[in-house]
Design a protein around this motif. Structure first.
Motif, short mmCIF file in Angstrom:
data_model
loop_
_atom_site.label_atom_id
_atom_site.label_comp_id
_atom_site.label_asym_id
_atom_site.label_seq_id
_atom_site.Cartn_x
_atom_site.Cartn_y
_atom_site.Cartn_z
N ARG A 182 0.88 -1.15 -0.03
CA ARG A 182 -0.10 0.00 0.01
C ARG A 182 0.97 1.02 0.05
NH1 ARG A 182 -5.73 0.94 3.03
NH2 ARG A 182 -5.82 3.26 2.56
N GLU A 183 0.53 2.17 -0.84
CA GLU A 183 1.22 3.50 -0.72
C GLU A 183 0.40 4.56 0.17
OE1 GLU A 183 1.37 4.88 -4.84
OE2 GLU A 183 2.96 3.30 -5.36
N SER A 186 -2.74 5.97 -0.96
CA SER A 186 -3.59 5.38 -1.59
C SER A 186 -4.82 4.77 -0.81
CB SER A 186 -2.80 3.72 -2.08
OG SER A 186 -3.75 2.89 -2.73
N HIS A 187 -5.87 4.69 -1.69
CA HIS A 187 -7.31 4.17 -0.94
C HIS A 187 -7.25 2.82 -0.46
CE1 HIS A 187 -8.71 8.29 -1.11
NE2 HIS A 187 -8.41 8.47 -2.40
#
Length: 233
Positions: A182-183, A186-187
Protein backbone atom coordinates in the motif's frame (compact mmCIF):
# COMPACT_ATOMS: atom_id res chain seq x y z
CA UNK A 1 38.56 -13.99 13.24
CA UNK A 2 40.10 -13.09 16.61
CA UNK A 3 39.18 -14.79 19.88
CA UNK A 4 37.42 -11.59 20.96
CA UNK A 5 35.30 -11.56 17.81
CA UNK A 6 34.51 -15.25 18.25
CA UNK A 7 33.29 -14.68 21.81
CA UNK A 8 31.19 -11.71 20.69
CA UNK A 9 29.63 -13.74 17.90
CA UNK A 10 28.86 -16.63 20.25
CA UNK A 11 27.22 -14.21 22.69
CA UNK A 12 25.05 -12.76 19.91
CA UNK A 13 23.97 -16.24 18.86
CA UNK A 14 23.09 -17.15 22.44
CA UNK A 15 21.05 -13.95 22.88
CA UNK A 16 19.29 -14.59 19.59
CA UNK A 17 18.38 -18.15 20.57
CA UNK A 18 17.14 -17.12 24.02
CA UNK A 19 14.96 -14.34 22.58
CA UNK A 20 13.53 -16.73 20.01
CA UNK A 21 12.55 -19.20 22.73
CA UNK A 22 11.03 -16.39 24.80
CA UNK A 23 8.88 -15.20 21.88
CA UNK A 24 7.66 -18.74 21.23
CA UNK A 25 6.51 -19.06 24.85
CA UNK A 26 4.80 -15.66 24.85
CA UNK A 27 3.05 -16.24 21.52
CA UNK A 28 1.52 -19.44 22.90
CA UNK A 29 -0.20 -17.60 25.76
CA UNK A 30 -3.68 -16.11 25.54
CA UNK A 31 -2.85 -12.92 27.40
CA UNK A 32 -3.89 -9.65 25.81
CA UNK A 33 -0.91 -7.83 24.35
CA UNK A 34 -0.06 -4.48 25.86
CA UNK A 35 0.20 -1.36 23.68
CA UNK A 36 3.51 -1.13 21.79
CA UNK A 37 4.77 1.77 23.90
CA UNK A 38 4.14 -0.22 27.10
CA UNK A 39 5.20 -3.64 25.87
CA UNK A 40 8.79 -4.62 26.72
CA UNK A 41 8.53 -7.44 24.17
CA UNK A 42 8.35 -4.89 21.37
CA UNK A 43 11.71 -3.57 22.53
CA UNK A 44 13.11 -7.09 22.70
CA UNK A 45 11.90 -7.87 19.18
CA UNK A 46 13.59 -4.77 17.83
CA UNK A 47 16.76 -5.78 19.68
CA UNK A 48 16.58 -9.23 18.14
CA UNK A 49 16.24 -7.74 14.66
CA UNK A 50 19.50 -5.90 15.28
CA UNK A 51 21.13 -9.14 16.41
CA UNK A 52 19.89 -10.84 13.24
CA UNK A 53 21.41 -8.08 11.14
CA UNK A 54 24.76 -8.44 12.94
CA UNK A 55 24.77 -12.20 12.42
CA UNK A 56 23.88 -11.81 8.75
CA UNK A 57 26.74 -9.37 8.21
CA UNK A 58 29.17 -11.78 9.88
CA UNK A 59 27.98 -14.64 7.69
CA UNK A 60 28.59 -12.54 4.60
CA UNK A 61 32.08 -11.68 5.79
CA UNK A 62 32.84 -15.29 6.67
CA UNK A 63 31.80 -16.35 3.17
CA UNK A 64 34.46 -13.98 1.79
CA UNK A 65 31.92 -12.54 -0.61
CA UNK A 66 32.26 -8.91 0.37
CA UNK A 67 34.48 -7.58 -2.39
CA UNK A 68 36.76 -8.83 -5.14
CA UNK A 69 40.28 -9.80 -4.19
CA UNK A 70 43.59 -9.38 -5.95
CA UNK A 71 44.04 -5.69 -5.18
CA UNK A 72 40.67 -4.53 -6.49
CA UNK A 73 39.29 -1.18 -5.34
CA UNK A 74 35.59 -1.00 -4.50
CA UNK A 75 33.42 2.07 -3.92
CA UNK A 76 29.81 1.46 -2.88
CA UNK A 77 27.05 3.97 -2.14
CA UNK A 78 23.26 4.30 -1.93
CA UNK A 79 22.02 7.08 -4.23
CA UNK A 80 18.60 8.46 -3.24
CA UNK A 81 15.67 6.98 -5.12
CA UNK A 82 17.74 4.39 -7.01
CA UNK A 83 19.30 1.02 -6.15
CA UNK A 84 22.72 0.79 -4.46
CA UNK A 85 25.70 1.19 -6.78
CA UNK A 86 29.26 -0.11 -6.92
CA UNK A 87 32.31 1.05 -8.80
CA UNK A 88 35.02 -1.62 -9.03
CA UNK A 89 38.56 -1.18 -10.33
CA UNK A 90 40.30 -4.48 -11.09
CA UNK A 91 44.04 -4.41 -11.91
CA UNK A 92 44.91 -6.15 -15.17
CA UNK A 93 47.22 -9.14 -14.98
CA UNK A 94 49.90 -7.24 -16.89
CA UNK A 95 49.83 -4.36 -14.44
CA UNK A 96 49.48 -1.72 -17.18
CA UNK A 97 45.80 -0.89 -16.75
CA UNK A 98 42.63 -1.40 -14.79
CA UNK A 99 39.18 -2.70 -15.69
CA UNK A 100 36.50 -0.34 -14.44
CA UNK A 101 33.10 -1.93 -13.76
CA UNK A 102 29.89 -0.15 -12.81
CA UNK A 103 27.39 -2.34 -10.96
CA UNK A 104 23.79 -1.84 -9.83
CA UNK A 105 21.98 -3.82 -7.12
CA UNK A 106 18.93 -5.70 -8.43
CA UNK A 107 17.53 -6.98 -5.16
CA UNK A 108 19.12 -10.39 -5.61
CA UNK A 109 22.61 -9.59 -6.91
CA UNK A 110 24.77 -7.12 -8.80
CA UNK A 111 24.08 -6.26 -12.45
CA UNK A 112 26.84 -4.84 -14.62
CA UNK A 113 25.87 -1.50 -16.14
CA UNK A 114 29.10 -0.87 -18.00
CA UNK A 115 32.82 -1.53 -18.10
CA UNK A 116 35.95 -0.26 -19.80
CA UNK A 117 39.72 -0.18 -19.41
CA UNK A 118 41.43 2.79 -17.76
CA UNK A 119 45.09 3.71 -17.32
CA UNK A 120 47.19 5.89 -15.05
CA UNK A 121 44.92 5.29 -12.05
CA UNK A 122 45.72 7.35 -8.95
CA UNK A 123 44.03 6.65 -5.61
CA UNK A 124 43.92 8.81 -2.49
CA UNK A 125 42.47 7.39 0.73
CA UNK A 126 42.57 8.28 4.45
CA UNK A 127 45.61 6.97 6.28
CA UNK A 128 43.29 5.55 8.93
CA UNK A 129 40.26 3.52 7.77
CA UNK A 130 37.12 5.60 8.27
CA UNK A 131 34.61 3.71 6.18
CA UNK A 132 33.19 0.18 6.45
CA UNK A 133 34.05 -2.50 3.93
CA UNK A 134 31.48 -2.83 1.13
CA UNK A 135 28.82 -5.40 1.99
CA UNK A 136 26.08 -6.73 -0.25
CA UNK A 137 22.70 -5.26 0.76
CA UNK A 138 20.14 -7.77 2.05
CA UNK A 139 18.29 -9.44 -0.81
CA UNK A 140 14.56 -8.94 -1.21
CA UNK A 141 14.03 -12.56 -0.17
CA UNK A 142 15.96 -11.90 3.05
CA UNK A 143 14.03 -8.70 3.78
CA UNK A 144 10.70 -10.45 3.23
CA UNK A 145 11.78 -13.27 5.52
CA UNK A 146 12.49 -10.71 8.24
CA UNK A 147 8.93 -9.32 8.16
CA UNK A 148 7.10 -12.64 7.83
CA UNK A 149 5.49 -13.85 11.04
CA UNK A 150 5.61 -10.44 12.73
CA UNK A 151 2.02 -9.33 11.98
CA UNK A 152 0.62 -10.82 15.25
CA UNK A 153 3.12 -8.69 17.19
CA UNK A 154 1.94 -5.41 18.75
CA UNK A 155 4.12 -3.46 16.32
CA UNK A 156 4.88 -5.66 13.30
CA UNK A 157 7.80 -5.15 10.96
CA UNK A 158 7.10 -3.96 7.42
CA UNK A 159 9.14 -3.28 4.30
CA UNK A 160 9.30 0.40 3.33
CA UNK A 161 10.15 1.86 -0.08
CA UNK A 162 11.05 5.54 0.20
CA UNK A 163 9.08 8.15 -1.69
CA UNK A 164 10.64 9.82 -4.72
CA UNK A 165 9.70 12.70 -7.00
CA UNK A 166 7.51 10.34 -9.01
CA UNK A 167 6.40 7.71 -6.47
CA UNK A 168 4.71 7.71 -3.08
CA UNK A 169 6.17 5.89 -0.10
CA UNK A 170 5.22 2.21 -0.37
CA UNK A 171 4.79 -0.23 2.52
CA UNK A 172 4.70 -4.03 2.33
CA UNK A 173 3.15 -5.97 5.21
CA UNK A 174 3.03 -9.75 5.63
CA UNK A 175 -0.54 -10.30 6.85
CA UNK A 176 -1.24 -13.97 7.56
CA UNK A 177 1.61 -14.91 5.19
CA UNK A 178 0.10 -12.75 2.44
CA UNK A 179 2.20 -9.86 1.17
CA UNK A 180 0.14 -6.67 0.94
CA UNK A 181 1.41 -3.45 -0.61
CA UNK A 182 0.00 0.00 0.00
CA UNK A 183 1.18 3.50 -0.78
CA UNK A 184 0.81 6.32 1.69
CA UNK A 185 -1.93 8.19 -0.20
CA UNK A 186 -3.63 5.16 -1.73
CA UNK A 187 -7.25 4.27 -0.92
CA UNK A 188 -6.58 0.53 -0.88
CA UNK A 189 -3.91 -2.14 -0.63
CA UNK A 190 -3.26 -4.89 -3.12
CA UNK A 191 -1.84 -8.39 -2.81
CA UNK A 192 1.67 -8.92 -4.11
CA UNK A 193 1.31 -12.02 -6.27
CA UNK A 194 4.60 -11.67 -8.12
CA UNK A 195 7.84 -10.57 -6.47
CA UNK A 196 8.82 -8.95 -9.76
CA UNK A 197 6.54 -6.10 -8.67
CA UNK A 198 8.80 -5.51 -5.67
CA UNK A 199 11.92 -5.67 -7.83
CA UNK A 200 10.31 -2.97 -9.97
CA UNK A 201 9.73 -0.78 -6.91
CA UNK A 202 13.38 -1.30 -5.91
CA UNK A 203 14.56 -0.10 -9.31
CA UNK A 204 12.29 2.95 -9.12
CA UNK A 205 12.67 3.84 -5.43
CA UNK A 206 15.89 2.25 -4.21
CA UNK A 207 16.67 -0.42 -1.64
CA UNK A 208 13.78 -0.79 0.85
CA UNK A 209 14.26 -0.91 4.62
CA UNK A 210 12.63 -2.94 7.38
CA UNK A 211 10.84 -0.70 9.87
CA UNK A 212 8.17 -1.02 12.52
CA UNK A 213 4.67 -0.26 11.25
CA UNK A 214 4.43 2.52 13.83
CA UNK A 215 7.30 4.30 12.07
CA UNK A 216 5.17 4.68 8.93
CA UNK A 217 2.05 6.82 8.34
CA UNK A 218 -0.06 3.65 7.93
CA UNK A 219 -1.87 1.53 10.52
CA UNK A 220 -3.07 -2.07 10.84
CA UNK A 221 -6.57 -1.09 9.75
CA UNK A 222 -5.26 0.08 6.40
CA UNK A 223 -3.98 -3.43 5.62
CA UNK A 224 -6.81 -5.57 6.98
CA UNK A 225 -10.11 -4.57 5.28
CA UNK A 226 -11.00 -6.02 1.91
CA UNK A 227 -9.09 -4.21 -0.86
CA UNK A 228 -12.41 -3.99 -2.75
CA UNK A 229 -14.22 -2.11 0.01
CA UNK A 230 -11.40 -0.31 1.77
CA UNK A 231 -11.71 3.41 1.13
CA UNK A 232 -10.34 4.94 4.30
CA UNK A 233 -7.59 6.93 2.55
Amino acid sequence: MTDSHARTLETLRDIDARLHRLFEVVDETDETAAPPDADPLATLRRARSQVDAALLEHQRQAADDIRPGGGSCVLQWNPPGTPPRRLVLDPDSGGDGWTRRELEWTGSGWRMCGHDTVHDVAISAPAEPRYPDPVDPPTLDTLLEWIRGTWPHPDPDVLVFDSTATAEQGVVAAVDDELRYREQDSHQWYTVTDKEELYHHLQQQGQPAVQSLSETPLTRLQFTPSPLTNDDG
